[in-house]
Design a protein around this motif. Structure first.
Motif, mmCIF file in Angstrom:
data_model
loop_
_atom_site.group_PDB
_atom_site.id
_atom_site.type_symbol
_atom_site.label_atom_id
_atom_site.label_comp_id
_atom_site.label_asym_id
_atom_site.label_seq_id
_atom_site.Cartn_x
_atom_site.Cartn_y
_atom_site.Cartn_z
ATOM 1 N N ASP A 4 0.861 -1.178 0.000
ATOM 2 C CA ASP A 4 0.000 0.000 0.000
ATOM 3 C C ASP A 4 0.902 1.234 0.000
ATOM 4 O O ASP A 4 1.550 1.541 1.002
ATOM 5 C CB ASP A 4 -0.900 -0.020 1.240
ATOM 6 C CG ASP A 4 -1.868 1.157 1.297
ATOM 7 O OD1 ASP A 4 -1.576 2.207 0.707
ATOM 8 O OD2 ASP A 4 -2.922 1.026 1.955
ATOM 9 N N GLU A 42 0.352 4.410 0.063
ATOM 10 C CA GLU A 42 0.030 5.464 1.026
ATOM 11 C C GLU A 42 0.481 5.074 2.430
ATOM 12 O O GLU A 42 1.016 5.898 3.181
ATOM 13 C CB GLU A 42 -1.476 5.740 1.006
ATOM 14 C CG GLU A 42 -1.916 6.872 1.926
ATOM 15 C CD GLU A 42 -1.276 8.215 1.593
ATOM 16 O OE1 GLU A 42 -1.187 9.067 2.506
ATOM 17 O OE2 GLU A 42 -0.860 8.413 0.439
ATOM 18 N N ASP A 43 0.271 3.813 2.792
ATOM 19 C CA ASP A 43 0.715 3.341 4.108
ATOM 20 C C ASP A 43 2.234 3.363 4.196
ATOM 21 O O ASP A 43 2.802 3.737 5.231
ATOM 22 C CB ASP A 43 0.199 1.921 4.360
ATOM 23 C CG ASP A 43 0.525 1.435 5.763
ATOM 24 O OD1 ASP A 43 0.277 2.190 6.727
ATOM 25 O OD2 ASP A 43 1.041 0.313 5.902
#
Length: 315
Positions: free
Chosen positions: A78, A80-81
């Protein structure tokens, strides 16, 4: 002699028992060297875990070593994570690097790797120790030790073994009475009215979320008494639920704890004999590959040296 290869599972979730000792097994982590250093270590554990895909399920800090029971996760990537974790790393490091999308693969590989996690923990604790004392040199001795835990039954056993360390050392009667283990830390948090989201492992899956941490503390404290052959303590409150371990299992635990089976570092697996054989085979296979690569590298260097010698001879 070749260094023993570290075996790590390529699974979405894997559990490990790790341990690191101080150099020369000196009591560097005690207050005689750096007052309050155990709290510094705990803060570092939590800071590093907030960056990595690692949950610390149980821990104990003694005066010359520490144990961790870790859940290492490999979730779907991910971006964004990963960006948030990278920025958290910069915050901890007081760094100035900015996130770039092309960093995602490298960050994911690092943040899901047990060795990178331990490297970061031990590096930061060593820097903090030397900074507090105004010294230089090694805080930790040999490489950290690790064992892969096969299943949740073994996981609970390893966690209780870790919590039992201060009891075995004669520092306390029950685990939660020792302030520098997860049971003691949880107990203090509950006393302050904190909401603690304890992992739903083994028998705790059937417990209400808000009761898991309390039930875990009761379990490890009751086990500490029984493993010492002492009577139950009514103040522990173990009667709030059934102890999920039979007398026969408890006797087996007593024997394993007495023999220090959960930290028998001669092999890298904790679980059934079949699981131990499987991990041992992986280690053997990996060692053979490493040895082959090294032999080929030596052979290549010798050939290059012979070629260079022949050229020099004809010059």
């Amino acid at each position: 002699m070749s260094r023993r290869p570290r075996i790590k599972l390529e699974k979405p979730i894997a559990h490990y028992h790790v341990m690191t000792r101080t150099a020369q097994q000196e009591f560097y982590l005690g207050d005689d060297y750096v007052p309050g250093f155990k709290q510094v270590m705990l803060d570092i554990f939590q800071d590093v875990a907030s960056v990595f895909y690692v949950d610390i399920l149980a821990w104990v800090i003694m005066d010359n070593h520490y144990h961790l029971c870790l859940e290492v996760q490999k979730p779907p990537k991910d971006a964004e994570d990963l960006r948030r974790r990278f920025e958290r790393l910069q915050e901890i490091n007081v760094g100035k690097r900015r996130w770039q999308p092309n960093l995602a693969d490298a960050c994911y590989k690092r943040f899901t790797d047990l060795s990178e996690f331990m490297k970061s923990v031990n590096y930061r604790t060593a820097i903090a120790f030397n900074g507090a004392r105004g010294t230089k040199g090694h805080l930790w001795g040999a490489r950290y030790k690790s064992k892969i835990v096969e299943d949740e039954n073994g996981l609970l056993k390893v966690m209780c073994y870790i919590e039992h360390n201060p009891v075995t050392a004669g520092l306390c009667r029950t685990s939660s009475a020792y302030p520098w283990c997860s049971a003691g830390y949880l107990k203090r948090g509950l006393a302050r009215g904190e909401a603690i989201d304890f992992p739903a492992i083994d028998f705790l899956k059937n417990q209400p979320r808000k009761r898991r941490a309390r039930n875990y503390i009761e379990l490890v404290d009751e086990l500490a008494l029984r493993l010492q052959g002492l009577p139950s303590d009514p103040e522990i409150g173990i009667k709030s639920y059934a102890l999920p371990i039979s007398d026969a299992e408890l006797e087996a635990w007593r024997k394993e704890f007495a023999s220090k089976a959960p930290e028998d570092w001669s092999h890298q697996a904790f679980g059934s004999e079949a699981f131990q054989r499987e991990i041992a085979l992986q280690e053997q296979t990996k060692m053979q590959k490493v040895t082959k690569v090294r032999r080929e590298a030596v052979k290549r260097r010798r050939c290059e040296s012979d070629d260079q010698g022949a050229k020099n001879k004809h010059m």
